[in-house]
Design an enzyme around this catalytic site. Structure first.
Site, PDB file in Angstrom:
ATOM      1  N   LYS A  70      -1.537  -5.650  10.619  1.00 51.45           N
ATOM      2  CA  LYS A  70      -2.056  -6.233   9.373  1.00 51.45           C
ATOM      3  C   LYS A  70      -1.305  -7.511   8.941  1.00 51.45           C
ATOM      4  CE  LYS A  70      -3.814  -2.019   7.228  1.00 51.45           C
ATOM      5  NZ  LYS A  70      -3.781  -1.190   6.034  1.00 51.45           N
ATOM      6  N   ASP A 106      -8.038  -3.632   0.403  1.00 54.61           N
ATOM      7  CA  ASP A 106      -7.385  -2.465  -0.207  1.00 54.61           C
ATOM      8  C   ASP A 106      -7.226  -2.622  -1.733  1.00 54.61           C
ATOM      9  OD1 ASP A 106      -7.127  -0.929   2.048  1.00 54.61           O
ATOM     10  OD2 ASP A 106      -5.104  -1.630   2.526  1.00 54.61           O
ATOM     11  N   ALA A 131       6.907   1.452  -0.793  1.00 55.80           N
ATOM     12  CA  ALA A 131       6.938  -0.016  -0.861  1.00 55.80           C
ATOM     13  C   ALA A 131       6.534  -0.616   0.480  1.00 55.80           C
ATOM     14  CB  ALA A 131       8.330  -0.481  -1.287  1.00 55.80           C
ATOM     15  N   GLY A 132       5.544   0.001   1.116  1.00 58.40           N
ATOM     16  CA  GLY A 132       5.001  -0.552   2.363  1.00 58.40           C
ATOM     17  C   GLY A 132       3.818  -1.454   2.048  1.00 58.40           C
ATOM     18  N   GLY A 133       2.985  -1.708   3.064  1.00 55.63           N
ATOM     19  CA  GLY A 133       1.845  -2.606   2.895  1.00 55.63           C
ATOM     20  C   GLY A 133       0.839  -2.097   1.867  1.00 55.63           C
TER      21      GLY A 133
HETATM   22  N1  LIG Z   1      -6.757   5.458   1.130  1.00 58.36           N
HETATM   23  C1  LIG Z   1      -6.795   4.280   1.727  1.00 58.36           C
HETATM   24  O1  LIG Z   1      -7.811   3.592   1.773  1.00 58.36           O
HETATM   25  C2  LIG Z   1      -5.532   3.739   2.339  1.00 58.36           C
HETATM   26  C3  LIG Z   1      -5.381   2.363   2.533  1.00 58.36           C
HETATM   27  C4  LIG Z   1      -4.191   1.896   3.120  1.00 58.36           C
HETATM   28  C5  LIG Z   1      -3.207   2.810   3.506  1.00 58.36           C
HETATM   29  N2  LIG Z   1      -3.408   4.140   3.299  1.00 58.36           N
HETATM   30  C6  LIG Z   1      -2.377   5.119   3.677  1.00 58.36           C
HETATM   31  O2  LIG Z   1      -1.196   4.797   2.987  1.00 58.36           O
HETATM   32  C7  LIG Z   1      -0.066   5.221   3.726  1.00 58.36           C
HETATM   33  C8  LIG Z   1       0.987   4.127   3.741  1.00 58.36           C
HETATM   34  O3  LIG Z   1       0.483   3.038   4.488  1.00 58.36           O
HETATM   35  P1  LIG Z   1       1.318   1.678   4.626  1.00 58.36           P
HETATM   36  O4  LIG Z   1       0.466   0.740   5.391  1.00 58.36           O
HETATM   37  O5  LIG Z   1       1.883   1.265   3.319  1.00 58.36           O
HETATM   38  O6  LIG Z   1       2.539   2.161   5.566  1.00 58.36           O
HETATM   39  P2  LIG Z   1       3.951   1.457   5.717  1.00 58.36           P
HETATM   40  O7  LIG Z   1       3.864  -0.004   5.456  1.00 58.36           O
HETATM   41  O8  LIG Z   1       4.480   1.950   7.027  1.00 58.36           O
HETATM   42  O9  LIG Z   1       4.858   2.102   4.526  1.00 58.36           O
HETATM   43  C9  LIG Z   1       5.238   3.451   4.563  1.00 58.36           C
HETATM   44  C10 LIG Z   1       5.903   3.839   3.229  1.00 58.36           C
HETATM   45  O10 LIG Z   1       6.187   5.243   3.283  1.00 58.36           O
HETATM   46  C11 LIG Z   1       7.591   5.458   3.086  1.00 58.36           C
HETATM   47  N3  LIG Z   1       8.048   6.596   3.877  1.00 58.36           N
HETATM   48  C12 LIG Z   1       7.703   6.894   5.158  1.00 58.36           C
HETATM   49  N4  LIG Z   1       8.355   8.018   5.554  1.00 58.36           N
HETATM   50  C13 LIG Z   1       9.118   8.417   4.504  1.00 58.36           C
HETATM   51  C14 LIG Z   1      10.016   9.514   4.297  1.00 58.36           C
HETATM   52  N5  LIG Z   1      10.255  10.421   5.259  1.00 58.36           N
HETATM   53  N6  LIG Z   1      10.603   9.619   3.078  1.00 58.36           N
HETATM   54  C15 LIG Z   1      10.355   8.725   2.101  1.00 58.36           C
HETATM   55  N7  LIG Z   1       9.525   7.660   2.257  1.00 58.36           N
HETATM   56  C16 LIG Z   1       8.918   7.518   3.436  1.00 58.36           C
HETATM   57  C17 LIG Z   1       8.239   4.173   3.566  1.00 58.36           C
HETATM   58  O11 LIG Z   1       9.535   4.107   2.996  1.00 58.36           O
HETATM   59  P3  LIG Z   1      10.648   3.147   3.670  1.00 58.36           P
HETATM   60  O12 LIG Z   1      10.326   1.762   3.202  1.00 58.36           O
HETATM   61  O13 LIG Z   1      11.923   3.670   3.119  1.00 58.36           O
HETATM   62  O14 LIG Z   1      10.514   3.311   5.161  1.00 58.36           O
HETATM   63  C18 LIG Z   1       7.243   3.138   3.003  1.00 58.36           C
HETATM   64  O15 LIG Z   1       7.434   2.983   1.614  1.00 58.36           O
HETATM   65  C19 LIG Z   1      -0.600   5.608   5.112  1.00 58.36           C
HETATM   66  O16 LIG Z   1      -0.676   7.012   5.174  1.00 58.36           O
HETATM   67  C20 LIG Z   1      -1.993   5.027   5.150  1.00 58.36           C
HETATM   68  O17 LIG Z   1      -2.885   5.796   5.950  1.00 58.36           O
HETATM   69  C21 LIG Z   1      -4.535   4.626   2.708  1.00 58.36           C
END
Ligand SMILES: NC(=O)c1ccc[n+]([C@@H]2O[C@H](COP(=O)([O-])OP(=O)(O)OC[C@H]3O[C@@H](n4cnc5c(N)ncnc54)[C@H](OP(=O)(O)O)[C@@H]3O)[C@@H](O)[C@H]2O)c1
Length: 272
Positions: A70, A106, A131-133
């Site tokens: 992304k 999104d 605080a991810g994407g």
């Molecule tokens: N509903 C929808 O339409 C939609 C749209 C987009 C995404 N999503 C979902 O949203 C989720 C996040 O996506 P993303 O793109 O933001 O992923 P990402 O950029 O990889 O960010 C992951 C986030 O989760 C945290 N995390 C992961 N493992 C953890 C743990 N064991 N303990 C505490 N924090 C943890 C990470 O913390 P750190 O920074 O400390 O690693 C970071 O804040 C995914 O499951 C995705 O499928 C849903």
């Protein structure tokens, strides 16, 4: 039926097997009898540039972009929407006569899913965990709609980076931990981490801070353990399928310029 006139839409990601997007979009095309076909492409990091060039070479009408591309895809595109620029991530690409334009659907998907649930964030205090994407899209949407954001992330530096980037759009404060006294301070709590995706994942926070005055929103789908905990405590609990459908509907409209058949897309996903 695929013919010589069929327009191709794709999705680039690694892994790609788990994606629900081909199901949602092909159902929408079928439902409106549009001559489009949505195809998954397993694109590894080292092949992203050539895959994006292939959008033009193969006259593909558009693609979705998913993990892990992304952010990196941006350098290969010709133009970005306002939201994609702010968030620094693209999940939808439109091929407009050889010019590739990147969007982030999104933000709108998240806001439309809140609206559908009858929730206004204006002047509400909202706790965002992660605080991810995806969190960036959620935070930007909340600030644009006048919400006040308290953000917590396991890796604090990433939450601080979001604050640095977003504080020109509204109130945002970074928390060192999720304390019990937050329970009275916030009205909406959002899990924007990836926790809940896998069965063995721990809960994103202690559910004891939740009670019936809270709205709990989990962007992860399908239904997470935390959604069950929130419902048990009397919260209004919203899962990530709404955001998924609304962001898909917006992408559909970007590619086709036709209103997405939202109810059919939802119904299909619910029965799948
Ligand atoms: N509903 C929808 O339409 C939609 C749209 C987009 C995404 N999503 C979902 O949203 C989720 C996040 O996506 P993303 O793109 O933001 O992923 P990402 O950029 O990889 O960010 C992951 C986030 O989760 C945290 N995390 C992961 N493992 C953890 C743990 N064991 N303990 C505490 N924090 C943890 C990470 O913390 P750190 O920074 O400390 O690693 C970071 O804040 C995914 O499951 C995705 O499928 C849903």
């Amino acid at each position: 039926m695929i013919t010589g006139k069929t327009k191709i839409i794709g999705i680039f990601g690694d892994p790609i097997e788990h994606t629900l997007s081909p199901l949602i979009h092909n159902e929408a095309f079928r439902c409106l009898e549009l001559d489009y076909c949505y195809v998954p492409f397993h694109v590894k990091r080292e092949n992203l540039k050539i895959a994006v060039e292939a959008i033009k070479a193969l006259n593909i009408k558009g693609v979705n972009i998913t993990v892990p591309h992304k952010e990196t895809v941006i350098s290969y595109l010709d133009e970005l929407s306002e939201e994609a620029k702010v968030i620094g991530a693209v999940n939808t690409v439109l091929n407009e006569e050889g010019k590739l334009k990147g969007f982030n659907t999104d933000v709108k998907g998240f806001l439309l899913s809140l609206k559908e649930e009858g929730i206004s964030v204006r002047n509400k205090n909202v706790l965002v965990i992660g605080a991810g994407g995806a969190s960036k899209a959620v935070v930007y949407g909340l600030l644009k709609e006048g919400g006040k954001v308290y953000i917590y992330n396991r890796t604090k530096s990433k939450a601080l980076a979001i604050k640095e980037q977003m504080n020109k759009y509204g109130f945002i404060e970074v928390l060192n931990k999720i304390e019990e006294n937050l329970s009275d301070k916030v009205q909406i709590i959002i899990n924007a981490t990836s926790l809940g995706l896998k069965k063995e994942d721990p809960l994103p926070f202690d559910p004891e801070i939740l009670d019936s005055k809270h709205v709990y929103y989990d962007i992860v789908y399908p239904e997470t353990k935390m959604i069950k905990e929130a419902s048990k405590r009397g919260c209004k609990a919203i899962g990530g399928l709404g955001m998924l459908i609304w962001q898909a509907a917006y992408a559909f409209e970007i590619w086709t310029q036709i209103k997405a058949p939202l109810e059919a897309m939802k119904k299909f996903l619910n029965t799948y």
